[in-house]
Design a protein around this motif. Structure first.
Motif, PDB file in Angstrom:
ATOM      1  N   THR A 148       0.836  -1.207   0.000  1.00 35.41           N
ATOM      2  CA  THR A 148       0.000   0.000   0.000  1.00 35.41           C
ATOM      3  C   THR A 148       0.863   1.247   0.000  1.00 35.41           C
ATOM      4  OG1 THR A 148      -1.738  -1.159   1.220  1.00 35.41           O
ATOM      5  CG2 THR A 148      -1.805   1.247   1.245  1.00 35.41           C
ATOM      6  N   TYR A 149       1.916   1.245   0.833  1.00 36.99           N
ATOM      7  CA  TYR A 149       2.831   2.389   0.882  1.00 36.99           C
ATOM      8  C   TYR A 149       3.528   2.581  -0.456  1.00 36.99           C
ATOM      9  CZ  TYR A 149       7.155   4.941   1.668  1.00 36.99           C
ATOM     10  OH  TYR A 149       8.206   5.831   1.551  1.00 36.99           O
ATOM     11  N   LYS A 150       3.958   1.505  -1.079  1.00 38.63           N
ATOM     12  CA  LYS A 150       4.637   1.574  -2.381  1.00 38.63           C
ATOM     13  C   LYS A 150       3.738   2.247  -3.420  1.00 38.63           C
ATOM     14  CE  LYS A 150       6.162  -1.529  -6.106  1.00 38.63           C
ATOM     15  NZ  LYS A 150       4.992  -1.290  -6.974  1.00 38.63           N
ATOM     16  N   GLN A 151       2.478   1.823  -3.480  1.00 36.37           N
ATOM     17  CA  GLN A 151       1.544   2.406  -4.454  1.00 36.37           C
ATOM     18  C   GLN A 151       1.305   3.891  -4.188  1.00 36.37           C
ATOM     19  OE1 GLN A 151      -1.958  -0.069  -4.272  1.00 36.37           O
ATOM     20  NE2 GLN A 151      -0.798  -1.928  -4.718  1.00 36.37           N
ATOM     21  N   LYS A 152       1.179   4.245  -2.916  1.00 34.66           N
ATOM     22  CA  LYS A 152       0.968   5.647  -2.553  1.00 34.66           C
ATOM     23  C   LYS A 152       2.200   6.482  -2.889  1.00 34.66           C
ATOM     24  CE  LYS A 152      -0.258   8.630   1.356  1.00 34.66           C
ATOM     25  NZ  LYS A 152      -0.508   8.694   2.813  1.00 34.66           N
ATOM     26  N   PHE A 153       3.384   5.947  -2.614  1.00 34.09           N
ATOM     27  CA  PHE A 153       4.642   6.636  -2.919  1.00 34.09           C
ATOM     28  C   PHE A 153       4.753   6.893  -4.419  1.00 34.09           C
ATOM     29  CE2 PHE A 153       9.172   6.596  -3.973  1.00 34.09           C
ATOM     30  CZ  PHE A 153       9.694   7.492  -3.057  1.00 34.09           C
ATOM     31  N   GLU A 154       4.445   5.880  -5.210  1.00 30.60           N
ATOM     32  CA  GLU A 154       4.511   6.028  -6.668  1.00 30.60           C
ATOM     33  C   GLU A 154       3.521   7.072  -7.158  1.00 30.60           C
ATOM     34  OE1 GLU A 154       5.876   1.696  -8.375  1.00 30.60           O
ATOM     35  OE2 GLU A 154       3.824   1.865  -7.628  1.00 30.60           O
ATOM     36  N   ARG A 155       2.316   7.042  -6.601  1.00 29.34           N
ATOM     37  CA  ARG A 155       1.258   7.958  -7.039  1.00 29.34           C
ATOM     38  C   ARG A 155       1.567   9.407  -6.659  1.00 29.34           C
ATOM     39  NH1 ARG A 155      -2.368   5.553  -4.615  1.00 29.34           N
ATOM     40  NH2 ARG A 155      -2.649   6.869  -2.786  1.00 29.34           N
ATOM     41  N   GLU A 156       1.993   9.616  -5.420  1.00 29.10           N
ATOM     42  CA  GLU A 156       2.202  10.979  -4.931  1.00 29.10           C
ATOM     43  C   GLU A 156       3.526  11.586  -5.383  1.00 29.10           C
ATOM     44  OE1 GLU A 156       1.719  10.933  -0.721  1.00 29.10           O
ATOM     45  OE2 GLU A 156      -0.458  10.599  -0.815  1.00 29.10           O
ATOM     46  N   LYS A 157       4.545  10.753  -5.525  1.00 29.60           N
ATOM     47  CA  LYS A 157       5.882  11.264  -5.863  1.00 29.60           C
ATOM     48  C   LYS A 157       6.197  11.165  -7.351  1.00 29.60           C
ATOM     49  CE  LYS A 157       6.785  11.932  -1.531  1.00 29.60           C
ATOM     50  NZ  LYS A 157       6.952  13.293  -0.972  1.00 29.60           N
ATOM     51  N   GLY A 158       5.402  10.382  -8.070  1.00 28.16           N
ATOM     52  CA  GLY A 158       5.698  10.194  -9.485  1.00 28.16           C
ATOM     53  C   GLY A 158       6.978   9.399  -9.702  1.00 28.16           C
ATOM     54  N   ILE A 159       7.309   8.540  -8.741  1.00 32.05           N
ATOM     55  CA  ILE A 159       8.535   7.732  -8.803  1.00 32.05           C
ATOM     56  C   ILE A 159       8.145   6.260  -8.902  1.00 32.05           C
ATOM     57  CG2 ILE A 159      10.656   7.069  -7.598  1.00 32.05           C
ATOM     58  CD1 ILE A 159      10.421   9.797  -6.101  1.00 32.05           C
ATOM     59  N   LYS A 160       8.610   5.585  -9.920  1.00 35.05           N
ATOM     60  CA  LYS A 160       8.295   4.167 -10.110  1.00 35.05           C
ATOM     61  C   LYS A 160       9.211   3.317  -9.240  1.00 35.05           C
ATOM     62  CE  LYS A 160       6.258   0.660 -12.122  1.00 35.05           C
ATOM     63  NZ  LYS A 160       4.846   0.363 -11.812  1.00 35.05           N
ATOM     64  N   VAL A 161       8.625   2.374  -8.497  1.00 36.33           N
ATOM     65  CA  VAL A 161       9.388   1.443  -7.670  1.00 36.33           C
ATOM     66  C   VAL A 161       9.325   0.069  -8.336  1.00 36.33           C
ATOM     67  CG1 VAL A 161       9.663   0.390  -5.392  1.00 36.33           C
ATOM     68  CG2 VAL A 161       8.819   2.735  -5.583  1.00 36.33           C
ATOM     69  N   LYS A 162      10.458  -0.394  -8.861  1.00 41.31           N
ATOM     70  CA  LYS A 162      10.510  -1.659  -9.595  1.00 41.31           C
ATOM     71  C   LYS A 162      11.251  -2.728  -8.785  1.00 41.31           C
ATOM     72  CE  LYS A 162      11.693  -1.260 -13.933  1.00 41.31           C
ATOM     73  NZ  LYS A 162      12.503  -0.868 -15.113  1.00 41.31           N
ATOM     74  N   PHE A 163      10.999  -3.974  -9.124  1.00 40.98           N
ATOM     75  CA  PHE A 163      11.697  -5.089  -8.492  1.00 40.98           C
ATOM     76  C   PHE A 163      12.575  -5.798  -9.514  1.00 40.98           C
ATOM     77  CE2 PHE A 163       7.988  -4.641  -5.710  1.00 40.98           C
ATOM     78  CZ  PHE A 163       8.587  -4.690  -4.462  1.00 40.98           C
TER      79      PHE A 163
END
Length: 368
Positions: A58-73
């Motif tokens: 949930t935090y990852k999705q919120k971070f991506e949405r609010e910061k415009g930063i993609k978190v990849k694995f």
């Protein structure tokens, strides 16, 4: 530990016949390409993270949405024979993975020794919120959650043995005194669970592994005496041994999950769990005490701190930052948010998760 157990078994048989996003002193690392960070992770850990750590997702999705930063694995299959080489090769690349996920089964010490891990203790504002006792001395490992698997005893067995229940301040010696009384009443089947208890701290107690020189030392009088005493214990009559079992059978019983030996000992251990002095299949976090209180009342469990295996007293999950990683400053921002009060409180509230927060600043809120 697996290697040590095999060696010991061999020798016995031979002898027998605040803010969520602010960062302080952030380093200057230029973003390479798009605004994204990559987390290097083993395949097993990835499955666990995605399925059992809902707060993280949930935090990852919120971070991506609010910061415009993609978190990849970047997921590496641990079944691959070249798993370790693949991991190392990625970490020496320029603009490689930003973060390295560290599970309880991973070691971050080698990453520090090889100069891969970034020292972050002065780069994350929320790093100060972590309990001091779980910070590593190098300031390079960032724990995010923790767990304490307790020792769970059967109260009914204590009543039968007429033994006084130990308190929270019990010791390893206390447990083995109780164990001896239980074994003296009736011999028990020899199982991996009973054997591992005996050798849980052997590497530390006997200084088997020389980390400085990366060597294993078992050819000395102290280890030989320990093996002799251990062999005497196994053949003392306290344990029921199978006459037709060879070393190969015991190896399968310990490690080969698809073998008949492994399945049989697991089934019998599960079936007899209520008759054992200790329950082997209790996988709840003792730090989440509310759920454990219910078990103590309804199931008649005695739930106590882990005192047998020093290595399992406190289990940590977290991250290491790759010095050569892409967009390191964004990776630090991501980690800083994971440590903030709001996210750490959500970790505590997640009843379906084993995880417990590492942020000491929210203790008063947890009490309430």
């Amino acid at each position: 530990m697996k290697r040590v157990i095999i060696i010991i078994l061999c020798l016995i048989l031979l002898l027998s016949t605040n803010g969520c996003t602010s960062i302080k002193n952030s380093i200057n690392v230029e973003s390479s390409g798009s605004k994204e960070i990559t987390i290097l992770i083993g395949s097993n850990s990835y499955k666990y993270l995605k399925s059992d750590f809902s707060v993280f997702n949930t935090y990852k999705q919120k971070f991506e949405r609010e910061k415009g930063i993609k978190v990849k694995f970047d997921v590496i299959d641990i079944r691959n024979k070249n798993y370790k080489n693949k991991v190392v090769s990625k970490l020496y690349l320029e603009n490689g993975p930003t973060l390295i996920y560290i599970s309880p089964f991973d070691s971050y010490k080698s990453l520090i020794e090889k100069g891969i891990a970034l020292k972050i203790d002065d780069k994350l504002k929320n790093y100060d919120k972590i309990y001091d006792s779980i910070k590593d001395t190098d300031g390079s490992f960032i724990p995010i959650v923790m767990c304490h698997y307790p020792i769970v005893l059967n109260r009914e067995v204590f009543k039968k043995l007429e033994i006084e229940e130990p308190g929270l301040d019990w010791t390893r010696e206390d447990y083995f005194r109780i164990r001896e009384k239980w074994l003296a009443q009736e011999p028990q089947n020899f199982t991996p669970y009973l054997f591992i208890e005996l050798i849980g701290n052997v590497m530390e107690e006997l200084h088997v592994y020389d980390s400085k020189n990366n060597k294993v030392n078992i050819n000395n009088s102290k280890v030989i005496e320990y093996i002799k005493n251990l062999r005497y214990e196994v053949y003392s009559g306290k344990y029921i041994l199978k006459d037709n079992y060879t070393f190969e059978n015991y190896y399968k019983m310990f490690y080969v999950a698809e073998s008949n030996e492994y399945k049989e000992v697991r089934e019998t251990s599960l079936y007899n769990d209520t008759d054992n002095i200790r329950r082997w299949y209790y996988y709840k976090n003792a730090l989440k005490s509310l759920g454990n209180d219910i078990d103590m009342v309804i199931n008649d469990y005695i739930i106590l701190p882990q005192v047998v295996d020093e290595n399992n007293k406190l289990i940590l999950w977290g991250f290491v930052v790759n010095k050569k990683g892409k967009n390191v400053d964004l990776g630090l921002e991501f980690l800083n948010g994971l440590l903030c009060d709001e996210v750490q409180l959500e970790i505590f509230r997640d009843k379906g998760s084993l995880f417990y927060p590492v942020n000491k600043d929210i203790e008063e809120k947890l009490r309430k």
